[in-house]
Scaffold this active site. Structure first.
Site, PDB file in Angstrom:
ATOM      1  CE  LYS A  66      -2.342  -0.259   5.339  1.00 28.94           C
ATOM      2  NZ  LYS A  66      -2.004  -1.816   5.770  1.00 28.94           N
ATOM      3  CG  ASP A  73      -3.855  -5.688   9.535  1.00 29.95           C
ATOM      4  OD1 ASP A  73      -3.751  -5.878   8.101  1.00 29.95           O
ATOM      5  OD2 ASP A  73      -4.839  -5.834   9.713  1.00 29.95           O
ATOM      6  CB  SER A  74      -4.542   0.238   9.299  1.00 34.61           C
ATOM      7  OG  SER A  74      -4.230   0.371   7.905  1.00 34.61           O
ATOM      8  N   GLY A  92      -7.826   5.470   0.309  1.00 33.60           N
ATOM      9  CA  GLY A  92      -8.830   4.898   0.803  1.00 33.60           C
ATOM     10  C   GLY A  92     -10.061   5.690   1.219  1.00 33.60           C
ATOM     11  CG  HIS A 104      -5.335   5.529  11.691  1.00 32.45           C
ATOM     12  ND1 HIS A 104      -5.571   6.767  10.915  1.00 32.45           N
ATOM     13  CD2 HIS A 104      -5.525   4.301  10.935  1.00 32.45           C
ATOM     14  CE1 HIS A 104      -5.707   6.259   9.674  1.00 32.45           C
ATOM     15  NE2 HIS A 104      -5.564   4.788   9.629  1.00 32.45           N
ATOM     16  NE  ARG A 105      -0.997   3.594   8.244  1.00 33.73           N
ATOM     17  CZ  ARG A 105      -2.196   4.015   7.674  1.00 33.73           C
ATOM     18  NH1 ARG A 105      -2.391   5.360   7.279  1.00 33.73           N
ATOM     19  NH2 ARG A 105      -3.162   3.385   7.586  1.00 33.73           N
ATOM     20  CG  ASN A 118      -1.795   1.252   1.528  1.00 30.46           C
ATOM     21  OD1 ASN A 118      -1.554   2.200   0.914  1.00 30.46           O
ATOM     22  ND2 ASN A 118      -3.164   0.757   1.845  1.00 30.46           N
TER      23      ASN A 118
HETATM   24  P1  IMP Z   1      -4.632  -3.455   5.275  1.00 26.85           P
HETATM   25  O1  IMP Z   1      -3.812  -3.619   4.325  1.00 26.85           O
HETATM   26  O2  IMP Z   1      -5.460  -4.852   5.680  1.00 26.85           O
HETATM   27  O3  IMP Z   1      -4.216  -2.995   6.518  1.00 26.85           O
HETATM   28  O4  IMP Z   1      -5.786  -2.767   4.591  1.00 26.85           O
HETATM   29  C1  IMP Z   1      -6.280  -1.415   5.272  1.00 26.85           C
HETATM   30  C2  IMP Z   1      -7.236  -0.715   4.606  1.00 26.85           C
HETATM   31  O5  IMP Z   1      -7.997   0.071   5.525  1.00 26.85           O
HETATM   32  C3  IMP Z   1      -6.758   0.151   3.623  1.00 26.85           C
HETATM   33  O6  IMP Z   1      -6.638  -0.482   2.427  1.00 26.85           O
HETATM   34  C4  IMP Z   1      -7.963   1.024   3.513  1.00 26.85           C
HETATM   35  O7  IMP Z   1      -8.950   1.011   2.817  1.00 26.85           O
HETATM   36  C5  IMP Z   1      -8.301   1.326   4.899  1.00 26.85           C
HETATM   37  N1  IMP Z   1      -7.592   2.451   5.629  1.00 26.85           N
HETATM   38  C6  IMP Z   1      -6.485   2.068   6.502  1.00 26.85           C
HETATM   39  N2  IMP Z   1      -5.779   3.128   7.067  1.00 26.85           N
HETATM   40  C7  IMP Z   1      -6.386   4.260   6.302  1.00 26.85           C
HETATM   41  C8  IMP Z   1      -6.313   5.659   6.034  1.00 26.85           C
HETATM   42  O8  IMP Z   1      -5.396   6.188   6.728  1.00 26.85           O
HETATM   43  N3  IMP Z   1      -7.038   6.240   5.341  1.00 26.85           N
HETATM   44  C9  IMP Z   1      -7.914   5.760   4.557  1.00 26.85           C
HETATM   45  N4  IMP Z   1      -8.184   4.372   4.583  1.00 26.85           N
HETATM   46  C10 IMP Z   1      -7.255   3.482   5.316  1.00 26.85           C
END
Ligand code: IMP
Length: 184
Positions: free
Chosen positions: A13, A66-67, A143, A168-169, A10
């Site tokens: 991120k 992971d978010s 996102g 949050h990050r 991503n």
């Molecule tokens: P992961 O790769 O499984 O952690 O997916 C995280 C997903 O959560 C991302 O692809 C976004 O859709 C959403 N997400 C996480 N952090 C953010 C952010 O800071 N802004 C917008 N969407 C986020």
């Protein structure tokens, strides 16, 4: 300069974490190999397991993030499925699901998993509370940013610099940096 490998595909991120850690004198290198994600309701075990697997594979100190977005009125959905929902439904359909909901409360959560070779993984969690808007606003971030209201503006309207002060990050990274400063 300290170096940490950030395993993520991503680019949003990566850009955010790199900007935050570089200010603290830490170089962040991206690795896009990915890792199989555990199916869990909580992000902590997913991040811990991802960091452990990537660390074993690369033989280097690695971090993962992971978010997800947790919406109150939808009982925490999309939560750990945020990436899948974003890819398959997108913001317009999430807004449609929220159409008749008065309770707009939601939070973003980010869990950083960090692992060094031969050690157990650690996790650092950050949360930011906000509301789901009624329409997409702003072109910044990635996102769900255009539908996540922090105060009266969306993360999409704020731009990276401002978002990175409260996100949050950023909050998860702050805890991680605090740990780095006293342990590395
Ligand atoms: P992961 O790769 O499984 O952690 O997916 C995280 C997903 O959560 C991302 O692809 C976004 O859709 C959403 N997400 C996480 N952090 C953010 C952010 O800071 N802004 C917008 N969407 C986020």
């Amino acid at each position: 300069m300290r170096k940490i490998v950030f395993v993520t595909g991503n680019s949003g991120k990566f850009r955010e974490i790199k900007a935050i850690l570089e200010k603290r004198g830490i170089e962040v290198l991206q690795n896009t190999d990915g890792y199989p994600e555990l199916q869990e309701d909580d992000l902590e075990p997913i991040a811990a397991d991802g960091a452990r697997l990537s660390c074993e594979k690369l033989g280097l100190s690695v971090m993962v993030d992971d978010s997800g977005l947790f919406i109150d009125a939808l009982n925490g959905f999309p939560g750990p499925y945020s990436a899948f929902v974003e890819d398959h439904l997108g913001n317009p359909k999430v807004l449609k699901l929220m159409e008749d909901e008065e309770n707009r409360r939601a939070y973003f959560k980010s869990v950083i998993g960090y692992c060094e070779p031969g050690k157990e993984p650690l996790t650092f969690t950050g949360i930011v509370e906000g509301n789901i808007g009624y329409e997409e606003k702003g072109k910044g971030g990635f996102g769900y940013d255009p539908i996540f209201l922090y105060g009266d503006r969306t993360f999409g309207e704020m731009g990276d610099e401002e978002k990175n002060k409260v996100s949050h990050r950023k909050r998860a990274v702050d805890k991680f940096v605090e740990w780095i400063d006293s342990n590395l």
